[in-house]
Scaffold this motif. Structure first.
Motif, mmCIF file in Angstrom:
data_model
loop_
_atom_site.group_PDB
_atom_site.id
_atom_site.type_symbol
_atom_site.label_atom_id
_atom_site.label_comp_id
_atom_site.label_asym_id
_atom_site.label_seq_id
_atom_site.Cartn_x
_atom_site.Cartn_y
_atom_site.Cartn_z
ATOM 1 N N GLU A 1 0.852 -1.051 -0.074
ATOM 2 C CA GLU A 1 -0.097 0.011 0.024
ATOM 3 C C GLU A 1 0.946 1.182 -0.170
ATOM 4 O O GLU A 1 1.757 1.416 0.667
ATOM 5 C CB GLU A 1 -0.952 -0.097 1.207
ATOM 6 N N THR A 2 0.769 2.076 -0.893
ATOM 7 C CA THR A 2 1.422 3.412 -0.797
ATOM 8 C C THR A 2 0.639 4.384 -0.034
ATOM 9 O O THR A 2 -0.455 4.339 0.465
ATOM 10 C CB THR A 2 1.494 3.881 -2.327
ATOM 11 N N ALA A 3 1.588 5.139 0.783
ATOM 12 C CA ALA A 3 0.991 6.206 1.651
ATOM 13 C C ALA A 3 0.481 7.327 0.612
ATOM 14 O O ALA A 3 0.856 7.657 -0.643
ATOM 15 C CB ALA A 3 2.506 6.757 2.079
ATOM 16 N N GLY A 4 -0.731 7.776 1.019
ATOM 17 C CA GLY A 4 -1.251 8.979 0.462
ATOM 18 C C GLY A 4 -0.504 10.156 0.416
ATOM 19 O O GLY A 4 0.256 10.378 1.333
ATOM 20 N N GLY A 5 -0.610 11.035 -0.813
ATOM 21 C CA GLY A 5 0.218 12.204 -0.823
ATOM 22 C C GLY A 5 -0.831 13.067 -2.083
ATOM 23 O O GLY A 5 -1.905 13.132 -1.584
ATOM 24 N N VAL A 6 -0.114 12.933 -3.034
ATOM 25 C CA VAL A 6 -1.023 13.895 -4.010
ATOM 26 C C VAL A 6 -2.019 13.155 -4.537
ATOM 27 O O VAL A 6 -3.239 13.395 -4.728
ATOM 28 C CB VAL A 6 0.045 14.421 -5.195
ATOM 29 N N THR A 7 -1.898 11.807 -4.828
ATOM 30 C CA THR A 7 -2.893 10.855 -5.222
ATOM 31 C C THR A 7 -3.428 10.059 -4.046
ATOM 32 O O THR A 7 -2.512 9.842 -2.979
ATOM 33 C CB THR A 7 -2.125 9.897 -6.426
ATOM 34 N N PRO A 8 -4.522 9.407 -4.011
ATOM 35 C CA PRO A 8 -4.987 8.803 -2.904
ATOM 36 C C PRO A 8 -4.134 7.415 -2.845
ATOM 37 O O PRO A 8 -3.343 7.239 -3.753
ATOM 38 C CB PRO A 8 -6.296 8.348 -3.341
ATOM 39 N N GLU A 9 -4.276 6.702 -1.767
ATOM 40 C CA GLU A 9 -3.562 5.367 -1.359
ATOM 41 C C GLU A 9 -3.983 4.351 -2.579
ATOM 42 O O GLU A 9 -4.967 4.403 -2.947
ATOM 43 C CB GLU A 9 -4.424 4.906 -0.030
ATOM 44 N N GLU A 10 -2.847 3.276 -2.780
ATOM 45 C CA GLU A 10 -3.010 2.656 -3.871
ATOM 46 C C GLU A 10 -2.716 1.493 -3.217
ATOM 47 O O GLU A 10 -1.718 1.305 -2.605
ATOM 48 C CB GLU A 10 -2.307 3.161 -5.310
ATOM 49 N N ARG A 11 -3.129 0.394 -3.691
ATOM 50 C CA ARG A 11 -2.770 -1.012 -3.288
ATOM 51 C C ARG A 11 -2.309 -1.905 -4.386
ATOM 52 O O ARG A 11 -2.930 -1.901 -5.481
ATOM 53 C CB ARG A 11 -3.977 -1.606 -2.555
#
Length: 142
Positions: A27-37
């Motif tokens: 899972e990526t951390a939220g940043g400019v884009t929402p979290e992605e899995r």
């Protein structure tokens, strides 16, 4: 779990063991884009045979690559769960005396489980009918 249990059975000696790659969710951390899995698995071994789709979740078996152990495993998964679910859509490689498989489909009586590849009870019947027919055709029915 089901592959591990199958490997403990007294299947014919020439039948390879079954192993599934472990899937990890990244899972990526939220940043400019929402979290992605993302799903991530270890790489299949290079020394193994070519990647093969052995079966699918509608009852098809690749007769050019048919193997008693894969058929028995599919049947075992249904029997071990008392008819509740079965492991289908077997694909991967053979590495010596082991099949290393990835991305199976689970067919289950409960259509709300296991995602869109769970085609439910009717396809469970299709798959076990095809599996049993292949075992019988090749003289591998127990």
């Amino acid at each position: 779990y089901l592959a591990e249990e199958y490997n403990k059975t007294s299947r014919p000696l020439h039948c390879p063991e079954i192993r599934f790659l472990v899937v990890n969710v990244v899972e990526t951390a939220g940043g400019v884009t929402p979290e992605e899995r993302y799903c991530a698995e270890e790489q299949l071994p290079f020394a193994a045979t070519s990647f093969v789709k052995y079966s699918n979740n509608t009852g098809y078996w690749n007769e050019e690559e048919i193997n008693q152990s894969l058929l028995l495993f599919t049947r075992f998964s249904l029997q071990k769960t008392n008819g509740y679910l079965m492991v289908t859509d077997l694909q991967g490689v053979r590495n010596g005396n082991e099949f290393i498989l990835t991305d199976p489909a689970i067919l289950c009586k409960d259509n709300t489980r296991f995602g869109s590849t769970n085609l439910g009870h009717d396809f469970m019947k299709s798959c076990i009918t095809a599996t049993d027919a292949m075992l019988e055709e090749y003289g591998w029915d127990e």
